[in-house]
Design an enzyme around this catalytic site. Structure first.
Site, PDB file in Angstrom:
ATOM      1  N   ASP A 167       8.946 -13.598 -12.230  1.00 42.82           N
ATOM      2  CA  ASP A 167       7.817 -13.813 -11.326  1.00 42.82           C
ATOM      3  C   ASP A 167       8.204 -14.689 -10.140  1.00 42.82           C
ATOM      4  O   ASP A 167       7.856 -14.392  -8.999  1.00 42.82           O
ATOM      5  CB  ASP A 167       6.676 -14.521 -12.075  1.00 42.82           C
ATOM      6  CG  ASP A 167       5.668 -13.528 -12.636  1.00 42.82           C
ATOM      7  OD1 ASP A 167       5.887 -12.309 -12.497  1.00 42.82           O
ATOM      8  OD2 ASP A 167       4.675 -13.988 -13.218  1.00 42.82           O
ATOM      9  N   ASP A 181      14.365 -17.003 -22.006  1.00 40.57           N
ATOM     10  CA  ASP A 181      13.989 -15.750 -22.658  1.00 40.57           C
ATOM     11  C   ASP A 181      15.030 -14.652 -22.458  1.00 40.57           C
ATOM     12  O   ASP A 181      15.036 -13.670 -23.197  1.00 40.57           O
ATOM     13  CB  ASP A 181      12.640 -15.249 -22.132  1.00 40.57           C
ATOM     14  CG  ASP A 181      11.498 -16.174 -22.528  1.00 40.57           C
ATOM     15  OD1 ASP A 181      11.737 -17.084 -23.330  1.00 40.57           O
ATOM     16  OD2 ASP A 181      10.382 -15.985 -22.028  1.00 40.57           O
ATOM     17  N   ARG A 221       3.983 -24.198 -12.433  1.00 40.06           N
ATOM     18  CA  ARG A 221       3.739 -22.763 -12.568  1.00 40.06           C
ATOM     19  C   ARG A 221       2.878 -22.188 -11.444  1.00 40.06           C
ATOM     20  O   ARG A 221       2.461 -21.036 -11.501  1.00 40.06           O
ATOM     21  CB  ARG A 221       3.092 -22.474 -13.930  1.00 40.06           C
ATOM     22  CG  ARG A 221       4.044 -22.758 -15.092  1.00 40.06           C
ATOM     23  CD  ARG A 221       3.456 -22.365 -16.429  1.00 40.06           C
ATOM     24  NE  ARG A 221       4.357 -22.745 -17.511  1.00 40.06           N
ATOM     25  CZ  ARG A 221       5.373 -22.012 -17.958  1.00 40.06           C
ATOM     26  NH1 ARG A 221       5.638 -20.840 -17.412  1.00 40.06           N
ATOM     27  NH2 ARG A 221       6.143 -22.441 -18.943  1.00 40.06           N
ATOM     28  N   LYS A 237      16.699 -17.909 -13.756  1.00 39.64           N
ATOM     29  CA  LYS A 237      16.456 -18.895 -14.805  1.00 39.64           C
ATOM     30  C   LYS A 237      15.487 -18.360 -15.836  1.00 39.64           C
ATOM     31  O   LYS A 237      14.449 -17.826 -15.458  1.00 39.64           O
ATOM     32  CB  LYS A 237      15.854 -20.156 -14.194  1.00 39.64           C
ATOM     33  CG  LYS A 237      15.371 -21.173 -15.204  1.00 39.64           C
ATOM     34  CD  LYS A 237      13.956 -21.652 -14.925  1.00 39.64           C
ATOM     35  CE  LYS A 237      12.940 -20.571 -15.229  1.00 39.64           C
ATOM     36  NZ  LYS A 237      11.552 -21.027 -15.162  1.00 39.64           N
ATOM     37  N   THR A 238      15.769 -18.417 -17.076  1.00 39.91           N
ATOM     38  CA  THR A 238      14.806 -18.312 -18.182  1.00 39.91           C
ATOM     39  C   THR A 238      15.541 -18.261 -19.507  1.00 39.91           C
ATOM     40  O   THR A 238      16.485 -17.488 -19.677  1.00 39.91           O
ATOM     41  CB  THR A 238      13.857 -17.096 -18.077  1.00 39.91           C
ATOM     42  OG1 THR A 238      13.201 -16.932 -19.341  1.00 39.91           O
ATOM     43  CG2 THR A 238      14.601 -15.795 -17.787  1.00 39.91           C
ATOM     44  N   GLY A 251       8.942 -22.428 -16.601  1.00 45.63           N
ATOM     45  CA  GLY A 251       9.354 -23.173 -17.800  1.00 45.63           C
ATOM     46  C   GLY A 251      10.772 -23.711 -17.717  1.00 45.63           C
ATOM     47  O   GLY A 251      11.618 -23.181 -17.001  1.00 45.63           O
TER      48      GLY A 251
END
Lengths: 561, 561
Positions: free
Chosen positions: B194, B223, B163, B220-221, B99
């Site tokens: 992941d 979240d 993805r 990276k994220t 994402g």
């Protein structure tokens, strides 16, 4: 504990709040020095222009406003001595009416500072919770300490707002009583088209009753639909559009990065599509639906669906299975066939049994029946089930963006079956509304509102009533802005309701021959197919773009956006 | 027309786009000079730290990564001559995985500039559309002209993301072939937990096959759930939270101004509640639900509903019929009873006839049956009707914020009947997600990402593999930031799946004993009852707050937020 909302407690809690609960950006805005039209820096007089008329039906307006009709506009002009006979202290009330719009607090700050600067010893009262505060006599005295924490801040929380109207003879009487009790010289009504119509009725009523209380309006609404030649824009529109455009720009970058979503973005603005049009000019979406165009072309829901679907199909051929689509909140209200269907449904549901087999549907007229069958099942259910207390379909609850996603899905599936579409479609819905009504006002809205408020103070000081505060020449540097007031009756027309003429300030709709729409129309076909997305980014208070005007205003003023 | 997405055309269209389709803020960001850790300004060497282990089950990790396990961390340290034996030009590939997160383009800019500055004549390839681009050999050569328009810009649209995973022996072989064909010295994988696990498997595979291609990861994220002692934060979290907090702050001001809405705001972040916690620390909402706490306390949906309802009732007694409530996107996944119900429903719906009379419900276990009956009808229907292609309930489609509004309504109605609640309740739902993934990166994310990319270049240049780029000491001025790499195996543990051990980088969940949660927990009762709202305002690139770090990071670093 209800007293914790009272004037004194609020004041002390504000002081506390200011110390502890402001973000760094909020604090920096508190101390932001606003530029000022040069006419407001020095002594000025208020000059009258030529006699005014009405936007329509001047004879009827003249009858409805015997005391006010024909008033000239007023302009602030520099002079050496200032307003003559103006030493007497003033008592002024201010009220926020209707939905929130960024900048309301600065209008109040402007009035407050006018009194501080020019009529020291005067008093400013804030009526609490909108016009009901006038009728119920709920108010707070606005002091320097009270006003300071709200300077350049979003929201209406200083004195809050409300949607009540002062309409009946009893309500006018209550307003008179409060004004007399507080010995008010003037009242400033900050509101939209309805609230300013009410302000004018109140001005007429007070004048007709030989009261000294004068009434001045200020143009507020994020929807941007209260404007005229003399009132170039309503405050809050600039900030709200820039907040929505930030989000739309981010969603566009996401769409291009992900490559697999169509984002359907519904934007606040029930009556007019100015917000949607402005956001389109700022961001260049693939599809933009403008309600006024849909109405003018008498488009059906199927037309709108086909228009969107055609573009999605063309984009799929180019390898783009993503896009961004803007929809005005009020779209459904612009489609005649939907209004007709809803009217018929209201009638049927009030009187008939709705059988599972669907025999009741035969009571619909042919066109409505076809439209009903055309709607996705979920929307059909919503139309049947969600009723307001009067049993009517709640149009406002229909999530138009989700409805259109479903209708486009159905149409794309048909075309896929027919071999005319080979792409992939995933819709994502968004509604941007509440996020924009209370943001920190842009530099433009901050400055514009402060000038509107300062002007309102000056107009009351000059003994004017029934005017709307007007600040013009907005594409020039702030120093050159013009400041004055426009006769509210000059903005009015009449509507016939229940056999009687009612005065109204007509909402300014998107003009299909106006510069903003024409610019949009000249570019939309390119935006549809090619990706011309622009990400305006977050509103900046310093540095690049921090003083940029919105496209609609610039184009309407004849400047290049 | 698919070639219009190809390298050359994109390049030329970018140049065109840059001229015409950038907002003023975007353009100003292009030319924004990034501050730089001082160690990156001068010649440096890469020093090894002590041998590393694993986050858990080191013996299993050692078996899974025989070539990489135990690798030391690497630190960039100033020296006089720079990296020894480092004159050879490099060929490097970079890929964006998963994402979007603001700052990805700056990681690439950092790698690019490292090569330009330190290994002139080197080549950087961007794999297109994520890991699939590696497997299919879809790439573009990144030139100065190509990279420039993306500096400090949001989105992943420079080379897009995907993805797909490189997992099977065939896929590893494809990755090997592409790396050999391009003669790659290194590959940088920009991704979440992941993707970095995959990066490490790829590094192990390449090393085990005696290939020269080395692999470096970047955290990276949005979240915020990929972090450790050495990797203090994942990029994008700072920007996304600030965008959501801007919107939440605006909604809070609206709630206080209007006085009649409870805004239920669901925030992106499926696995962990970091975003919700950070937004709470930035804005001080009345209620914040943290998924990890719900899970730790084994709360039921009824517990959560009661907690919210209790606060609404207390506030009503104080005269406040409004508020703001934050909910993490993944809430439902944290509630064991809901997971149980869904599992049972999946089973029943796959095998049994669902009769209108509801006899099928008796097949549910008692607790699940009770929970089902407790749910609002609309949610019951959603659970029964919305299925994925495998026939499973689509939990992701459940709009938790709307579900909670309905459940709170039902509970409030009960209390009203019992005389325990006299207020008014109107819920407004919001979901903030896509708006935050592609915003213009904050100054922090811009600078952090650029350093991460520059470090990745240095690590590859020094011959390292299987490390994740690590930039630390982030609460100090940028000049003092540390730069290096951490062994990916040191972040790993194993999970048993289908009888086999699988390596995983465990998601960093909200720690209930961590400083951010403890600070929140110490203040939330006050926020619930008193209104301590903060409006952070839009992200600023200049002036006040433009360089502020987020609360989570500051608190975790032991600094005062």
């Amino acid at each position: 504990m209800a007293t914790s909302n009272g004037g004194t407690d609020v004041k002390s809690s504000r002081t506390f709040k200011l110390a502890s609960f402001y973000s760094e950006v909020q604090t920096s805005r508190l101390n932001h020095a606003l530029p000022f039209p040069s006419v407001l820096r020095k002594p000025f007089n208020v000059d009258d222009g030529p006699k005014s008329s009405a936007a329509g039906n001047p004879d009827e307006i003249a009858k409805l406003f015997p005391n006010l009709f024909g008033q000239p506009s007023a302009s602030l002009v520099p002079n050496e001595t200032g307003l003559s006979g103006s030493d007497q202290k003033l008592k002024i009330g201010v009220v926020l009416s209707g939905g929130q719009a960024p900048g309301g607090h600065n209008v109040i700050s402007g009035i407050f500072d006018y009194l501080q600067d020019r009529v020291p010893g005067s008093t400013l009262y804030g009526f609490k919770g909108g016009p009901a505060g006038i009728m119920k006599g709920k108010y707070v005295e606005l002091t320097s300490e009270f006003v300071y924490p709200y300077r350049n801040q979003g929201g209406f929380d200083m004195i809050c707002s409300g949607r009540d109207k002062i309409e009946t003879p009893d309500q006018f009487k209550q307003a008179q009583e409060t004004s007399k009790k507080l010995d008010l010289d003037g009242l400033v009504v900050i509101g939209g088209d309805d609230s300013n119509t009410n302000a004018c009725l109140l001005a007429e009523n007070f004048r007709g009753s030989n009261m000294k209380t004068r009434v001045i309006g200020c143009p507020k609404t994020i929807d941007g639909d209260l404007k005229s030649k003399e009132v170039p824009t309503s405050f809050g529109f600039d900030t709200a559009c820039k907040i929505y455009a930030e989000m739309i720009g981010n969603v566009m970058t996401d769409a291009r990065s992900t490559g697999k979503y169509y984002h359907f973005v519904r934007l606040m603005g029930r009556a007019a599509s100015h917000i949607t049009l402005e956001c389109a000019l700022q961001t260049h979406p693939n599809v933009t639906i403008i309600g006024e165009e849909v109405a003018a072309k008498k488009q059906t829901l199927k037309n709108v669906t086909d228009y969107i679907t055609d573009i999605i199909c063309k984009r799929a051929e180019l390898g783009y299975n993503y896009g961004v689509i803007l929809i005005p909140e009020g779209l459904i209200d612009f489609i005649p066939e939907v209004q007709q269907l809803i009217a018929e449904l209201n009638e049927i549901l009030a009187h008939d049994v709705v059988d599972e087999a669907g025999a009741w549907k035969n009571k619909l007229r042919d066109q409505s029946h076809q439209l009903f069958d055309f709607l996705p099942e979920a929307i059909q259910e919503q139309l049947m089930l969600e009723r307001d207390p009067h049993g009517n379909v709640q149009v406002a609850k229909i999530e138009t963006e989700k409805m259109l996603i479903q209708m486009v899905e159905i149409e794309l599936e048909k075309r896929k079956q027919a071999g005319a579409y080979k792409g992939q479609f995933k819709g994502q819905s968004h509604f941007f509304g509440y996020e924009g009504r209370c943001g920190l006002p842009t530099n433009f809205d901050s400055t514009y509102c402060y000038a509107l408020g300062y002007a309102a103070g000056a107009l009351l000081h000059a003994g004017k009533t029934g005017l709307i505060s007007s600040v013009g020449n907005l594409s020039a540097p702030v120093e050159e802005w013009t400041v004055g007031g426009t006769a509210l009756t000059a903005l009015m027309d009449v509507e016939r309701r229940h056999g009687k003429f009612k005065p109204v300030i007509k909402k300014a709709m998107v003009e299909l021959e106006g510069a903003p729409f024409l610019k949009f129309a000249s570019m939309r076909d390119e935006w549809a197919i090619k990706n011309r997305y622009i990400n305006p980014g977050p509103i900046q208070f310093h540095g690049p773009a921090s003083n940029a005007l919105n496209h609609t205003l610039l184009l309407e003023l004849g400047a290049q956006a």
